[in-house]
Design a protein around this motif. Structure first.
Motif, PDB file in Angstrom:
ATOM      1  N   ASP A 524      47.174  45.200  39.029  1.00 50.44           N
ATOM      2  CA  ASP A 524      48.502  44.896  38.116  1.00 50.44           C
ATOM      3  C   ASP A 524      48.494  45.003  36.417  1.00 50.44           C
ATOM      4  O   ASP A 524      47.281  45.658  36.239  1.00 50.44           O
ATOM      5  N   LEU A 525      49.461  44.639  35.951  1.00 47.34           N
ATOM      6  CA  LEU A 525      49.357  45.051  34.414  1.00 47.34           C
ATOM      7  C   LEU A 525      48.627  43.958  33.616  1.00 47.34           C
ATOM      8  O   LEU A 525      49.415  43.829  32.214  1.00 47.34           O
ATOM      9  N   SER A 526      47.996  43.088  33.721  1.00 48.55           N
ATOM     10  CA  SER A 526      47.409  42.134  32.899  1.00 48.55           C
ATOM     11  C   SER A 526      46.411  42.993  32.039  1.00 48.55           C
ATOM     12  O   SER A 526      45.717  43.808  32.491  1.00 48.55           O
ATOM     13  N   LEU A 527      46.096  42.288  31.236  1.00 46.58           N
ATOM     14  CA  LEU A 527      45.096  43.010  30.128  1.00 46.58           C
ATOM     15  C   LEU A 527      43.762  42.949  30.806  1.00 46.58           C
ATOM     16  O   LEU A 527      43.372  42.035  31.195  1.00 46.58           O
ATOM     17  N   TYR A 555      50.609  47.575  29.320  1.00 47.76           N
ATOM     18  CA  TYR A 555      50.261  46.348  29.653  1.00 47.76           C
ATOM     19  C   TYR A 555      51.261  45.408  29.384  1.00 47.76           C
ATOM     20  O   TYR A 555      52.198  45.576  28.625  1.00 47.76           O
ATOM     21  N   SER A 556      51.323  44.442  30.551  1.00 42.29           N
ATOM     22  CA  SER A 556      52.285  43.445  30.356  1.00 42.29           C
ATOM     23  C   SER A 556      52.197  42.619  29.125  1.00 42.29           C
ATOM     24  O   SER A 556      51.095  42.025  28.887  1.00 42.29           O
ATOM     25  N   LEU A 595      57.973  54.948  22.673  1.00 40.09           N
ATOM     26  CA  LEU A 595      57.521  54.782  23.831  1.00 40.09           C
ATOM     27  C   LEU A 595      57.778  55.889  24.788  1.00 40.09           C
ATOM     28  O   LEU A 595      58.857  55.952  25.109  1.00 40.09           O
ATOM     29  N   PRO A 596      56.795  56.587  25.205  1.00 40.65           N
ATOM     30  CA  PRO A 596      56.800  57.426  26.285  1.00 40.65           C
ATOM     31  C   PRO A 596      57.024  56.841  27.760  1.00 40.65           C
ATOM     32  O   PRO A 596      57.205  57.535  28.727  1.00 40.65           O
ATOM     33  N   VAL A 597      56.492  55.428  27.759  1.00 42.39           N
ATOM     34  CA  VAL A 597      56.299  54.682  28.875  1.00 42.39           C
ATOM     35  C   VAL A 597      57.214  53.296  28.534  1.00 42.39           C
ATOM     36  O   VAL A 597      56.934  52.926  27.114  1.00 42.39           O
ATOM     37  N   GLN A 598      57.583  52.445  29.433  1.00 46.24           N
ATOM     38  CA  GLN A 598      57.880  51.287  29.121  1.00 46.24           C
ATOM     39  C   GLN A 598      56.993  50.104  28.815  1.00 46.24           C
ATOM     40  O   GLN A 598      55.802  50.494  29.470  1.00 46.24           O
ATOM     41  N   ILE A 599      57.117  49.283  28.037  1.00 42.80           N
ATOM     42  CA  ILE A 599      56.056  48.052  28.091  1.00 42.80           C
ATOM     43  C   ILE A 599      56.810  46.852  29.116  1.00 42.80           C
ATOM     44  O   ILE A 599      57.764  46.343  28.827  1.00 42.80           O
ATOM     45  N   PRO A 600      56.006  46.747  30.066  1.00 41.40           N
ATOM     46  CA  PRO A 600      56.612  45.837  30.919  1.00 41.40           C
ATOM     47  C   PRO A 600      56.628  44.175  30.551  1.00 41.40           C
ATOM     48  O   PRO A 600      56.037  43.902  29.657  1.00 41.40           O
ATOM     49  N   ASN A 601      57.613  43.469  31.219  1.00 42.88           N
ATOM     50  CA  ASN A 601      57.729  42.212  30.714  1.00 42.88           C
ATOM     51  C   ASN A 601      56.775  41.382  31.520  1.00 42.88           C
ATOM     52  O   ASN A 601      56.246  40.413  31.235  1.00 42.88           O
ATOM     53  N   HIS A 602      56.549  41.462  32.777  1.00 42.12           N
ATOM     54  CA  HIS A 602      55.624  40.955  33.781  1.00 42.12           C
ATOM     55  C   HIS A 602      54.688  41.723  34.384  1.00 42.12           C
ATOM     56  O   HIS A 602      54.713  43.005  34.196  1.00 42.12           O
ATOM     57  N   VAL A 603      53.489  41.236  34.967  1.00 35.08           N
ATOM     58  CA  VAL A 603      52.377  42.083  35.139  1.00 35.08           C
ATOM     59  C   VAL A 603      52.546  42.877  36.716  1.00 35.08           C
ATOM     60  O   VAL A 603      51.915  43.657  37.100  1.00 35.08           O
ATOM     61  N   GLY A 604      53.715  42.279  37.451  1.00 33.75           N
ATOM     62  CA  GLY A 604      53.944  43.050  38.922  1.00 33.75           C
ATOM     63  C   GLY A 604      54.998  43.744  38.826  1.00 33.75           C
ATOM     64  O   GLY A 604      55.593  44.457  37.771  1.00 33.75           O
ATOM     65  N   GLY A 605      55.750  43.901  39.932  1.00 35.46           N
ATOM     66  CA  GLY A 605      56.933  44.707  40.015  1.00 35.46           C
ATOM     67  C   GLY A 605      56.941  46.223  39.921  1.00 35.46           C
ATOM     68  O   GLY A 605      57.686  47.031  39.461  1.00 35.46           O
ATOM     69  N   GLN A 606      55.713  46.958  40.247  1.00 38.87           N
ATOM     70  CA  GLN A 606      55.444  48.094  40.015  1.00 38.87           C
ATOM     71  C   GLN A 606      55.787  48.810  41.338  1.00 38.87           C
ATOM     72  O   GLN A 606      55.514  48.393  42.347  1.00 38.87           O
ATOM     73  N   PRO A 607      55.813  50.276  41.357  1.00 38.10           N
ATOM     74  CA  PRO A 607      56.034  51.112  40.046  1.00 38.10           C
ATOM     75  C   PRO A 607      57.542  50.697  39.724  1.00 38.10           C
ATOM     76  O   PRO A 607      58.449  50.294  40.369  1.00 38.10           O
ATOM     77  N   PRO A 629      62.259  45.957  31.202  1.00 37.28           N
ATOM     78  CA  PRO A 629      61.205  45.906  30.414  1.00 37.28           C
ATOM     79  C   PRO A 629      61.159  44.856  29.530  1.00 37.28           C
ATOM     80  O   PRO A 629      62.231  44.712  28.985  1.00 37.28           O
ATOM     81  N   LEU A 630      60.083  44.883  28.678  1.00 37.81           N
ATOM     82  CA  LEU A 630      60.053  44.114  27.591  1.00 37.81           C
ATOM     83  C   LEU A 630      60.451  44.874  26.349  1.00 37.81           C
ATOM     84  O   LEU A 630      61.384  44.547  25.391  1.00 37.81           O
ATOM     85  N   TYR A 631      60.066  46.247  26.263  1.00 43.30           N
ATOM     86  CA  TYR A 631      60.534  47.182  25.493  1.00 43.30           C
ATOM     87  C   TYR A 631      60.806  48.327  26.363  1.00 43.30           C
ATOM     88  O   TYR A 631      59.981  48.928  26.999  1.00 43.30           O
ATOM     89  N   PRO A 632      62.028  49.125  26.038  1.00 43.73           N
ATOM     90  CA  PRO A 632      62.344  50.147  26.753  1.00 43.73           C
ATOM     91  C   PRO A 632      61.957  51.455  26.421  1.00 43.73           C
ATOM     92  O   PRO A 632      61.221  51.672  25.261  1.00 43.73           O
TER      93      PRO A 632
END
Length: 776
Positions: A524-527, A555-556, A595-607, A629-632
């Motif tokens: 997942d996308l936890s630190l 990372y989320s 951002l060339p990729v988004q910054i996710p709001n939460h750790v899951g929900g991928q891809p 996303p948190l940041y698009p």
């Protein structure tokens, strides 16, 4: 009357004639030798999987000796520089000696092509290490990337290297994949623009570029390296293929490397459809296809579509593979296969002609070529001041300001706490394929990086803007070690400070030896490690906190963002990353990265990336999960302000083969100079297949002084709206489209509709894939 040897050595004759003369002279074994390679690896690499610098390298130990491998000639010398630490002089002499042995061993005296990795710079000891590819994407600046590639190529060429195994054109599909750092982002147009610039830059220097990994590699199931790819032909055609096609058609790339992962059950190393029908038949590629390391053997051992090594070799060669890398394994018995009738000689000859054509282009078949011609004096500077200056500029332009509650730039706080493992470890600035992380970290002392680097902490201490500040450092936690005993010290430092700068993120490595990089995939996308707990603990002190992310993937940050005073996202910024980050934090540098990729709001929900259909975006009442996303994609703030307005379309209607000009004004409304990336997106109101809500169609990075404005005009061909229809053919469909111009994929204040009229048009091969931009 010229002899055969005189004919193929005659540089005044057409290439085809020279190659034909040489082919006439060659035995089957000599021809097969041109399709092989050899890698002199350290002894520990052959025995210990922990030291692998390529997947399963230890599995393929115990092959023939170099002397045996070169007796009939050799196609490639594999990684003479990027395998063990050698000084530039030692590495160059080693390659010269290998080439002299190859030339002496084969009857015709044909040299080998020397290839090396060069994704973040020439992968050798002491060479400049530029930002990781994901940071290139953050610059949104193709000129910077082209200039970097030219510098890399020039350094490689003077060391005797002919081919670089870069760039990576995989479009990010799942942020959990370890190799996200090697991609340029999640949008095919952005990746394509930068790919064309890199290929042109490297090849203009005289070194052949290699596109990888063709195709679909980044879409592996669950983000696992080498995992299968469940993807239909439409996603391949419309998202995965475009950067590769542009690099072939527009940049004239000389080489392509296959993907490891199988796509809907089809292994690219054995895919005639991909390597011949698409690459050569449709796109007109006329260079060499080289195997990703051991991928030909994997057709037998991993994909199980060939019954043994020899069968794997035949399957791959017949599919369109030309050279087996990094060693000759599955191609070892090609001559025997021709003699037995298992292989058509013309299939062998076709691949050999391609390899010889490449060697001829490099001058390796000229009568006066010798490996010491590249020797340009006793000393070679691979980390020049000019390289460093360019690496600094790239790092600065790649840093992204995500949040700023009027705390940045730092204004000489009396007490500044610098916290986190990234602050004192410069290796975090470097990607997995940097020599430092890829090779040198296995040989060197912990504080020896093989190239001079300054940490974020040391760079902050050297900043004039912080000369009056008392700076206290607390590491807090490691990247992966679960020991959290240092968090208390970090909390105390934060409590005693006016401002806390918390630096967390990734340390790149290979096959699980890092938190990012090849084979370093995440669930997942936890630190990583206990870094999330460290951030939480510092935020709980109430001290205004600047969160600095130094990572290879997004990372989320959803559970942290609202409590931070500022957030900076930095994607592995290279050897100049420490000073560049310090410059942004103190205001010497006005951040302009996006951002060339988004910054996710939460750790899951991928891809999930911004190229999402309506159903893949937020749909209230359908599911309780919000994937937004948190940041698009495309987002990034600045220390000045920008406004985009006055959108104008040259036409309201165009034909299905027409062109429209879309223009807007961008103004710097703030008090200091800066750069804004003006982004053009298109949206299709109704189409016969489900399409993304919007897609990037063009962009321009515009430098503006305070109060200055410029007019930006995009020339958009109707082909830029094309897609793979229900029939499987690419079409332009009439209907209503929306042009949206703004500063990110979600910040799009300027929008206008236009219509494409007429009948559905089937788009022929060679469509318009770029969007020219002009400024006034």
């Amino acid at each position: 009357m010229k002899t055969v040897e005189q004919t193929w050595h005659d540089t005044s004759l057409p290439a085809e004639q020279r190659i034909a003369a040489l082919m006439e002279e060659m035995t089957l074994e000599e021809k097969a030798g041109q399709l092989g390679s050899f890698w002199i690896r350290p002894e520990d690499e052959n025995q210990d999987g922990e030291s692998n610098v390529a997947p399963m390298a230890d599995t393929f130990a115990g092959g023939p000796s170099f002397e045996t491998a070169i007796k009939d000639g050799l196609g490639h010398i594999t990684r003479a520089f990027g395998t063990v630490p050698l000084t530039p002089a030692e590495g160059r002499e080693r390659l010269v000696e290998l080439q002299e042995q190859v030339i002496a061993a084969n009857r015709l005296g044909i040299p080998a092509i020397a290839h090396e990795e060069c994704l973040t710079g020439f992968t050798t000891l002491g060479a400049t290490c530029y930002p990781a590819s994901i940071a290139w994407g953050a610059t949104f600046n193709p000129d910077l990337i082209g200039s970097m590639a030219q510098r890399i190529g020039a350094d490689m060429l003077k060391m005797g290297v002919h081919q670089g195994l870069s760039p990576v054109l995989d479009v990010t599909r799942d942020y959990r994949w370890g190799r996200v750092e090697e991609t340029m982002g999640e949008d095919p147009h952005l990746v394509g623009e930068l790919a064309v610039a890199y290929v042109r830059g490297l090849q203009d220097s005289g070194v052949h570029a290699t596109l990888k990994h063709f195709a679909g590699y980044a879409a592996s199931q669950a983000g696992r390296n080498h995992a299968p790819v469940s993807m239909g032909p439409r996603a391949l055609e419309d998202t995965v293929f475009p950067p590769f096609e542009r690099a072939v058609r527009e940049a004239g790339v000389k080489s392509v490397m296959n993907s490891y992962a199988d796509v809907d059950g089809e292994a690219p190393a054995g895919s005639h459809r991909l390597l011949t029908e698409v690459l050569r038949g449709r796109w007109g590629f006329n260079g060499t296809v080289v195997a990703d390391y051991w991928s030909v053997s994997f057709l037998h051992s991993m994909h199980e579509v060939a019954e043994d090594e020899d069968a794997a070799g035949l399957l791959s060669l017949e599919a369109g593979m030309d050279v087996e890398l990094p060693e000759t394994t599955a191609f070892a018995n090609l001559a025997r296969a021709v003699r037995s009738g298992a292989l058509d000689q013309e299939v062998l000859d076709t691949a050999v002609r391609r390899v010889l054509a490449q060697k001829l282009q490099m001058g390796l078949l000229d009568p006066d070529w010798n490996p010491r011609k590249a020797w340009l004096g006793e000393d070679v500077e691979l980390d020049s001041a000019d390289n460093r200056a360019h690496a600094r500029k790239m790092a600065e332009e790649s840093i992204i300001l995500l949040r700023n509650e009027q705390i940045l730039p730092l204004r000489n706080p009396a007490r500044l706490a610098v916290i986190g493992p990234s602050a004192s470890q410069p290796r975090t600035h470097l990607g997995c394929y940097s020599f430092t992380n890829h090779v040198y970290s296995r040989f060197a002392e912990q504080q020896d990086y093989g190239v001079p680097m300054v940490s974020i902490l040391e760079a902050l201490k050297q900043e004039p803007a912080l000369a009056g500040s008392q700076i206290e450092y607390a590491r807090g936690v490691d990247f992966t070690d679960l020991d959290d005993s240092g968090i208390d010290e970090a909390v105390e430092a934060a409590r005693n400070a006016e401002v806390a700068v918390v630096t967390v993120g990734d340390l790149a490595g290979l096959f699980g030896r890092g938190t990012s990089g090849e084979g370093c995939d995440v669930v997942d996308l936890s630190l990583p490690g206990r870094q999330g707990e460290l951030v939480e603990a510092v935020l709980a002190t109430g001290t205004p906190t600047v969160l600095v992310m130094v990572t290879g993937r997004p990372y989320s940050l959803g559970k942290f963002a609202d409590r931070t005073a500022a957030i900076i996202q930095c994607f592995m910024p290279g050897v100049e990353g420490g000073p560049a980050l310090a410059g942004v934090l103190t205001g010497d540098v006005n951040p302009s990265g996006k951002l060339p990729v988004q910054i996710p709001n939460h750790v899951g929900g991928q891809p999930g990336t911004y190229l999402a259909s309506k159903l893949a975006w937020h749909t209230e009442g359908v599911t309780n999960l919000d994937p937004r996303p948190l940041y698009p994609f495309g987002y990034g703030s600045s220390y000045t302000g920008f406004e985009i307005s006055e959108l104008e379309l040259s036409e309201k209607e165009i034909a299905t083969d027409g062109t429209i000009q879309i223009s807007a004004t961008v103004a710097n409304t703030g008090a200091r100079g800066g750069a804004e990336v003006v982004q053009l997106y298109l949206g299709d109101a109704v189409s016969q297949v489900v399409r993304p809500r919007r897609w990037l169609a063009g962009f321009a990075k515009v430098q503006l002084e305070a109060g200055e404005s410029k007019r930006v005009a995009f020339t958009v061909h109707a082909d830029r709206t094309s897609f793979t229809g229900l029939s499987g053919k690419r079409i332009v469909e009439p209907g209503k489209f929306t042009a949206l111009v703004g500063s990110s994929s979600e910040d799009l204040a300027a929008r206008e509709d236009f219509w494409i009229t007429g009948k559905v048009r089937e788009v022929a091969e060679g469509r318009v894939m770029d969007t020219p931009v002009s400024m006034s």
